[in-house]
Design a protein around this motif. Sequence first.
Motif, PDB file in Angstrom:
ATOM      1  N   TYR A   1       0.809  -1.221   0.000  1.00  0.00           N
ATOM      2  CA  TYR A   1       0.000   0.000   0.000  1.00  0.00           C
ATOM      3  C   TYR A   1       0.844   1.273   0.000  1.00  0.00           C
ATOM      4  O   TYR A   1       0.469   2.278  -0.593  1.00  0.00           O
ATOM      5  N   ARG A   2       1.986   1.237   0.646  1.00  0.00           N
ATOM      6  CA  ARG A   2       2.842   2.426   0.671  1.00  0.00           C
ATOM      7  C   ARG A   2       3.465   2.700  -0.698  1.00  0.00           C
ATOM      8  O   ARG A   2       3.818   3.837  -1.010  1.00  0.00           O
ATOM      9  N   ASN A   3       3.589   1.655  -1.494  1.00  0.00           N
ATOM     10  CA  ASN A   3       4.201   1.807  -2.817  1.00  0.00           C
ATOM     11  C   ASN A   3       3.175   1.655  -3.942  1.00  0.00           C
ATOM     12  O   ASN A   3       3.546   1.506  -5.100  1.00  0.00           O
ATOM     13  N   GLY A   4       1.900   1.682  -3.577  1.00  0.00           N
ATOM     14  CA  GLY A   4       0.847   1.488  -4.579  1.00  0.00           C
ATOM     15  C   GLY A   4       0.663   2.710  -5.471  1.00  0.00           C
ATOM     16  O   GLY A   4       1.284   3.755  -5.265  1.00  0.00           O
ATOM     17  N   GLU A   5      -0.222   2.551  -6.430  1.00  0.00           N
ATOM     18  CA  GLU A   5      -0.492   3.652  -7.348  1.00  0.00           C
ATOM     19  C   GLU A   5      -1.902   3.540  -7.902  1.00  0.00           C
ATOM     20  O   GLU A   5      -2.489   2.462  -7.941  1.00  0.00           O
ATOM     21  N   LYS A   6      -2.430   4.664  -8.311  1.00  0.00           N
ATOM     22  CA  LYS A   6      -3.755   4.695  -8.923  1.00  0.00           C
ATOM     23  C   LYS A   6      -3.628   4.254 -10.376  1.00  0.00           C
ATOM     24  O   LYS A   6      -2.792   4.769 -11.118  1.00  0.00           O
ATOM     25  N   THR A   7      -4.447   3.272 -10.762  1.00  0.00           N
ATOM     26  CA  THR A   7      -4.398   2.767 -12.125  1.00  0.00           C
ATOM     27  C   THR A   7      -5.782   2.825 -12.748  1.00  0.00           C
ATOM     28  O   THR A   7      -6.751   3.217 -12.099  1.00  0.00           O
ATOM     29  N   THR A   8      -5.861   2.411 -13.996  1.00  0.00           N
ATOM     30  CA  THR A   8      -7.147   2.412 -14.702  1.00  0.00           C
ATOM     31  C   THR A   8      -8.131   1.479 -14.018  1.00  0.00           C
ATOM     32  O   THR A   8      -7.733   0.508 -13.377  1.00  0.00           O
ATOM     33  N   PRO A   9      -9.434   1.738 -14.136  1.00  0.00           N
ATOM     34  CA  PRO A   9     -10.437   0.921 -13.452  1.00  0.00           C
ATOM     35  C   PRO A   9     -10.552  -0.481 -14.025  1.00  0.00           C
ATOM     36  O   PRO A   9      -9.923  -0.821 -15.035  1.00  0.00           O
ATOM     37  N   LYS A  10     -11.364  -1.291 -13.365  1.00  0.00           N
ATOM     38  CA  LYS A  10     -11.519  -2.702 -13.694  1.00  0.00           C
ATOM     39  C   LYS A  10     -12.012  -2.917 -15.116  1.00  0.00           C
ATOM     40  O   LYS A  10     -11.482  -3.729 -15.862  1.00  0.00           O
TER      41      LYS A  10
END
Length: 380
Positions: A240-249
């Motif tokens: 979670y600390r290294n996550g990122e927002k990506t395109t939806p499902k």
Amino acid sequence: MWDEQLPDGRYKFFERYKDPYTGTWKRVATILTSNSSRAQKQAQKILERRIAEKIAQLKTSEMLFTDLFDQWWTFYQQEIKRSSIASLSGNIKEIRESFGLGVKVVNIDPKYVQNYLDSLDCSRNKKERTKSMLNLAFDYAADLDIIKDNPARRAKLPRVKKTLEDWKKVEEKYLDEDEIKPLLKELYRRPSTYRTALLAEFMSLNGCRIGEAVSLEPGNRDFETKVLQLHGTYDHTGGYRNGEKTTPKTNASYRETIMTKREMEILEEMEFINELEKNTNPRYREMGYIFTTKNGVPIQTNSFNLALKKANERLEKPIQKNLTSHIFRHTLVSRLAENRVPLKAIMDRVGHADAKTTTQIYTHITKKLKANVAEIMENY
């Protein structure tokens, strides 16, 4: 290229090529009446054409399924998210180690695939996922003209028979009003689960997935127009600390909803308490999201689900359902269905292009409404 003179005076020309799958050297030949420069050029063209034909034939007759499967998976990973790669890797490994070992792609027919699916000792969901992977791999082979028809798509999984128990399970997918109210009250009661409560209530009003909710940023909401942009999901494959927002499902998941007054209040409150933490908590990390922990990291799904279960255990009458983040999404479906909102409008709200669960809940609720109509008519 080289040539040999035959007893009848003609010349036989040879050329070697390497089998792309076995790595062995093979050769082709042609016979002409002369070995002149012109004849040699003609022979070269003929041999090159024959080599191309041989290799093309090999591609459709000699390729092993395991080689095809590896080639397809390498290609497919370029099209999907990191989270999808991680979730599919187990299935891919099992198929790679158990299906089509030493078998040529062209020799696999629908019966071969059917026997494999029938032999699997696993859940229905896992069988469906396995068949889906085989469908895609053989589609890839068909696109490359390695095979003409996809044998996996002609194999079948038996239809699931609906039972009374199945209909009862639909009720376990959402919360009734007398269930969600005490659960939210308990979550709000403790400071340690207050943020969980805000997120749970928000999802029950908006219908978004938890990945969509925790990827929300202040720029995604407009309190003047009441529009909320659900334009992504949070990919926490690397933590979670290294996550990122990506395109939806899916394409249908890329949507905008009109917020209720309470939804806007929740977002305002989350932004306010985040601002307080930013100014008082030395461990706070600014990541730009709204639904975060006190340290600024997006709320983790596992932690959220655990908090729900613990809060439920503390209730005087615990809810006899499996509580996860998804139950709040389905609760909205139930609320809207009970208020006779059309199925298509509900699917647009929650971002479903083809929603099995949404349809089940909608059908179940409207069935209850029909029963209510019958009860009303009995009083006349």
